[in-house]
Design a protein around this motif. Structure first.
Motif, short mmCIF file in Angstrom:
data_model
loop_
_atom_site.label_atom_id
_atom_site.label_comp_id
_atom_site.label_asym_id
_atom_site.label_seq_id
_atom_site.Cartn_x
_atom_site.Cartn_y
_atom_site.Cartn_z
N THR B 8 63.97 9.58 75.42
CA THR B 8 63.87 10.91 75.01
C THR B 8 65.35 11.58 74.61
O THR B 8 66.34 11.02 75.13
CB THR B 8 63.54 12.05 76.07
N LEU B 9 65.34 12.68 73.96
CA LEU B 9 66.64 13.23 73.30
C LEU B 9 67.13 13.93 74.52
O LEU B 9 66.48 14.42 75.36
CB LEU B 9 66.17 14.34 72.65
N TYR B 10 68.59 13.82 74.57
CA TYR B 10 69.13 14.29 75.91
C TYR B 10 69.14 15.98 75.89
O TYR B 10 69.32 16.50 74.67
CB TYR B 10 70.54 14.28 75.94
N ARG B 11 68.67 16.42 77.04
CA ARG B 11 68.48 18.12 76.78
C ARG B 11 69.89 18.89 77.01
O ARG B 11 69.73 19.34 78.27
CB ARG B 11 67.36 18.49 77.72
N GLY B 12 70.74 18.89 76.47
CA GLY B 12 71.95 19.70 76.58
C GLY B 12 71.56 21.04 76.17
O GLY B 12 70.61 21.34 76.01
N ARG B 13 72.48 21.60 76.78
CA ARG B 13 72.20 23.31 76.76
C ARG B 13 73.26 23.78 75.76
O ARG B 13 73.52 23.15 74.81
CB ARG B 13 72.62 24.06 78.12
#
Lengths: 257, 126
Positions: B8-13
């Motif tokens: 998955t795509l990294y869930r950065g903020r």
């Protein structure tokens, strides 16, 4: 005879702890079968029953002990101190032993992947050697000049406070493997190495700041940091990682003049 | 050593996505400048050629492109100031998220002032 016994009999029986069902999607990678099948890695789903006190690590234990013994992951202390079980849970780096299942929305499948940017050895286990190589390069030990004092090296509370935040690091690699720069440029020292350099650079007892700043004043050193704040968000110890990196950057500028 | 990337795509903020937006707008502005320096240099070749090229820009499609260009520059400029403050203020890293909301606020205000006037010019609304 007493009311207490009757009451205990009626409602508070052990085993009445409320449980819930949860789906765990784990990113699997088997180095032995990767060549033959042509499939590099795959998702495996496991349905387990969990309790409100269960962490992601408990879920992984349950899978390994009751469903699929071949599931591979690292953990040692299981209480957020050793830093072995950093992994990507629902897309973000966390410690599996510090993340409660009920805090990561158990209504939907919970995804568990290895941390990014480091070579995967098997399933959730990555090769940490590049990470520790950067750590060793910043010389994470006390460097002093001159004669050793006969007693202890005295430090005031204020001087200790200066680098208190960065002493908390447990080297779990959650920060380094959350860094977009590190994903694409494996040569970058990474947040964890800079945090541990910060711990000595701002220690009043240490005399090696100049050497460490020289190591980090590199094309692949602190200047690679693009302040995306992923490391600060990911740190399970709550270290303000980006702030530490910025302080090292500023020390480089101010100490050069 | 074998690697297993993907997933998955990294869930950065906010911090990560503002960096992505800064990089994307930066690239867009760079390619605009490349074209812009080239078309401006045409005036040295011949004024007629310059006029012909500039004339092709006076279309609604290019007008929308200009709106996008201004949006990219406005975001890149305000966010650039935020990055400078994160770099040089001791408290910058702690307030990076607040500063991003200020950047987006300034972006909206600036574009609200610019877009109506610009689009009127492009589509001849007078």
């Amino acid at each position: 005879m007493t009311a207490v016994m009757e009451k205990a009999d009626a409602s508070t029986r052990t085993g009445d702890v409320p449980s819930f069902d949860v789906t765990i999607r784990v990113r699997r990678f088997n180095p032995e079968s990767a060549g033959e099948s042509g499939v590099e890695s795959r998702w495996d789903e496991f349905h387990i029953t969990a309790y409100g006190t269960d962490r992601v690590l408990d879920a992984l234990h349950k899978i390994k002990w009751e469903h699929d013994g071949s599931l591979t992951f690292r953990r040692s202390c299981a209480h957020g101190v050793c830093g072995s079980d950093a992994m990507r849970i629902n897309g973000r780096n966390r410690l599996a032993c510090k993340t409660l299942l009920k805090d990561v929305n158990p209504d939907k499948p919970i995804t568990v992947e290895p941390i990014k940017g480091l070579p995967v050895v098997k399933d959730l286990v990555v090769d940490m050697e590049p990470f520790f190589a950067s750590y060793r390069e910043i010389m994470p030990f006390l460097i002093t000049n001159g004669n050793e004092p006969t007693k202890e090296r005295i430090q005031s509370a204020e001087q200790r406070e200066r680098f208190d935040d960065t002493t908390k690091c447990i080297l779990c690699a959650a920060c380094t493997s959350s860094c977009p720069v590190f994903w694409t440029d494996g040569q970058y020292f990474g947040p964890a190495a800079i945090v541990n350099a910060h711990r000595f650079i701002f220690d009043s007892r240490d005399d090696g700041a100049q050497q460490r700043l020289e190591v980090l004043n590199d094309k692949e050193g602190v200047w690679r940091c693009r302040t995306t704040f992923n490391c600060t968000e990911a740190c399970p110890r709550g270290i303000e990682v980006t702030k530490a990196i910025q302080e090292v950057k500023r020390a480089m500028i101010t100490r050069a003049f | 050593m074998p690697t297993a990337q993907g997933g998955t795509l990294y869930r950065g903020r906010e911090g990560m996505w503002s960096w992505v937006a800064h990089r994307v707008t930066g690239f867009a502005i760079f390619f605009f400048l490349l074209v812009h320096v080239t078309d401006t240099a045409l005036v040295r070749v011949s004024p007629e050629a310059y006029n012909a090229v500039i004339g092709t820009y006076q279309t609604p499609l290019m007008g929308l492109g200009e709106a996008g260009l201004v949006a990219a520059i406005v975001f890149h400029a305000f966010n650039g100031i935020r990055i400078i403050l994160v770099d040089f203020l001791a408290k910058g890293p702690r307030y990076q998220r607040v500063m991003l909301w200020i950047v987006l606020g300034l972006f909206v205000v600036t574009m609200a002032g610019f877009l109506p006037r610009h689009l009127m010019n492009v589509f001849g609304g007078q």
